[in-house]
Design a protein around this motif. Structure first.
Motif, PDB file in Angstrom:
ATOM      1  N   SER A  48       0.786  -1.232   0.000  1.00 17.27           N
ATOM      2  CA  SER A  48       0.000   0.000   0.000  1.00 17.27           C
ATOM      3  C   SER A  48       0.814   1.276   0.000  1.00 17.27           C
ATOM      4  CB  SER A  48      -0.915   0.022   1.247  1.00 17.27           C
ATOM      5  OG  SER A  48      -1.738  -1.114   1.307  1.00 17.27           O
ATOM      6  N   ALA A  49       2.099   1.196   0.378  1.00 18.26           N
ATOM      7  CA  ALA A  49       2.821   2.446   0.591  1.00 18.26           C
ATOM      8  C   ALA A  49       4.323   2.282   0.431  1.00 18.26           C
ATOM      9  CB  ALA A  49       2.518   2.963   2.012  1.00 18.26           C
ATOM     10  N   PHE A  50       4.976   3.401   0.165  1.00 16.60           N
ATOM     11  CA  PHE A  50       6.426   3.585   0.238  1.00 16.60           C
ATOM     12  C   PHE A  50       7.227   2.965  -0.907  1.00 16.60           C
ATOM     13  CE2 PHE A  50       5.117   3.671   4.821  1.00 16.60           C
ATOM     14  CZ  PHE A  50       5.167   5.056   4.935  1.00 16.60           C
ATOM     15  N   TYR A  51       6.812   1.814  -1.432  1.00 18.24           N
ATOM     16  CA  TYR A  51       7.555   1.188  -2.526  1.00 18.24           C
ATOM     17  C   TYR A  51       6.776   1.323  -3.822  1.00 18.24           C
ATOM     18  CZ  TYR A  51      10.347  -0.861   1.223  1.00 18.24           C
ATOM     19  OH  TYR A  51      11.144  -1.044   2.318  1.00 18.24           O
ATOM     20  N   GLN A  84      13.630  11.157   2.150  1.00 16.03           N
ATOM     21  CA  GLN A  84      13.451   9.986   1.298  1.00 16.03           C
ATOM     22  C   GLN A  84      14.793   9.406   0.900  1.00 16.03           C
ATOM     23  OE1 GLN A  84      10.643   8.903   1.368  1.00 16.03           O
ATOM     24  NE2 GLN A  84       9.328  10.653   1.654  1.00 16.03           N
ATOM     25  N   ASN A  85      16.039  10.079   1.480  1.00 17.05           N
ATOM     26  CA  ASN A  85      17.477   9.833   1.166  1.00 17.05           C
ATOM     27  C   ASN A  85      18.049   8.885   2.206  1.00 17.05           C
ATOM     28  OD1 ASN A  85      20.016   9.946   0.102  1.00 17.05           O
ATOM     29  ND2 ASN A  85      20.520  11.909   1.028  1.00 17.05           N
ATOM     30  N   GLY A 143       0.313   3.951   4.578  1.00 15.71           N
ATOM     31  CA  GLY A 143      -0.738   4.541   3.723  1.00 15.71           C
ATOM     32  C   GLY A 143      -0.788   6.059   3.824  1.00 15.71           C
ATOM     33  N   PRO A 144      -1.117   6.652   4.988  1.00 18.23           N
ATOM     34  CA  PRO A 144      -1.515   5.988   6.214  1.00 18.23           C
ATOM     35  C   PRO A 144      -2.913   5.372   6.124  1.00 18.23           C
ATOM     36  CG  PRO A 144      -1.762   8.359   6.432  1.00 18.23           C
ATOM     37  CD  PRO A 144      -1.133   8.126   5.101  1.00 18.23           C
ATOM     38  N   THR A 184       5.063  -8.171  -2.711  1.00 13.15           N
ATOM     39  CA  THR A 184       3.783  -7.956  -3.388  1.00 13.15           C
ATOM     40  C   THR A 184       3.561  -8.984  -4.476  1.00 13.15           C
ATOM     41  OG1 THR A 184       4.771  -6.411  -4.972  1.00 13.15           O
ATOM     42  CG2 THR A 184       3.892  -5.470  -2.941  1.00 13.15           C
ATOM     43  N   LYS A 185       4.420 -10.007  -4.540  1.00 12.60           N
ATOM     44  CA  LYS A 185       4.332 -11.012  -5.601  1.00 12.60           C
ATOM     45  C   LYS A 185       4.413 -12.418  -5.019  1.00 12.60           C
ATOM     46  CE  LYS A 185       6.452  -8.144  -9.225  1.00 12.60           C
ATOM     47  NZ  LYS A 185       6.594  -6.923  -8.410  1.00 12.60           N
TER      48      LYS A 185
END
Length: 257
Positions: free
Chosen positions: A34-37, A146-147, A68-69, A199-200
């Motif tokens: 859901s998030a970040f990747y 995000q670094n 998500g949040p 996710t796979k």
């Protein structure tokens, strides 16, 4: 590692803590769904993945209200319908509050209760099996970036060389580097449960295959020698690795409101 071998592996059970709570020896981190990747993945595919994981014996599902949040908990809530809830151990987390684009670490009782009630509603359950603090509230502002330090230019080449050494060992063992990393965690003891996210389904099967990777004392020593060379850069940006600065004020300073 041959796919046929992966299919034969059944994920064992382990106990967490001292109260008899059992989980699968390997969990499933659901954050990346859901998030970040990258963008959120299609819900039907992710629900299918969660159901497949449970059918393979991976029943320890890990999420958080901050993923998500909120959307990851909502996804889990949909996946847990139809009798799946009774087959899994559900873990979610509190402690990181995002409001108006700002991130705050909270650990006061009133916030924890409100966060728990909100998570229960999103998940559509009346009980959370494992509820824990995502980040420790030290009453200090959190710096956001995000670094990731380990991927900065000044650290990348050193860390890449360590990876290449690990990759050589993985090739000798007939597994992937990620399977080797998971196998190393499993070899720390039967009270340790990694929760790799994916996710796979093919990657989930590959993660399960790590349970078949056997490491000798010599293998472990070699991996430890590589680790002793020291990875350059923290895993997370400042303010996120709260375990490094986890001292909290004494209880005597707390006044309940």
């Amino acid at each position: 590692m041959a796919s046929s071998a992966v299919e034969e592996v059944r994920v064992p059970r382990i106990k967490l803590g001292s109260q008899g709570f059992e989980v699968s020896a390997q969990g499933l981190g659901c954050m990346g769904m859901s998030a970040f990747y990258g963008p959120p993945k299609p819900e039907p595919d992710m629900i299918n993945l969660i159901h497949y994981a449970a059918s393979r014996g991976i029943t320890h599902l890990d999420t958080s209200d901050v993923y998500g949040p909120h959307t990851n908990e909502l996804l889990l809530g949909k996946a847990l319908k139809g009798g799946i809830r009774e087959k899994v151990e559900l873990a979610t987390k509190f402690g990181v509050k995002i409001e108006d684009g700002k991130r705050e670490i909270r650990g006061d009782p009133a916030y924890v209760r409100a966060a728990c009630e909100a998570s229960l509603k999103r998940l559509g359950v009346d009980c959370i099996d494992l509820y824990y603090q995502h980040r420790i509230d030290t009453s200090l502002p959190v710096e956001i970036t995000q670094n990731l330090p380990r991927f900065r230019t000044e650290n990348m080449e050193h860390n890449k060389n360590l990876y290449e050494r690990v990759n050589v060992i993985a090739s000798k063992k007939g597994c992937t580097p990620s399977q080797l990393a998971l196998a190393w965690v499993h070899h720390q003891g039967n009270d340790v449960c990694p929760i790799p996210g994916t996710t796979k389904i093919e990657n989930l099967n590959q993660n399960i295959g790590a349970l078949s990777v056997k490491l000798s004392a010599e293998d472990m020593a070699e991996l430890e020698s590589i680790a002793s060379a020291g990875i350059k850069g923290d895993r997370l940006p400042p303010g996120f690795d709260s375990w490094k600065t986890s001292d909290t004020p004494p209880l005597s300073t707390w006044e309940a409101t």
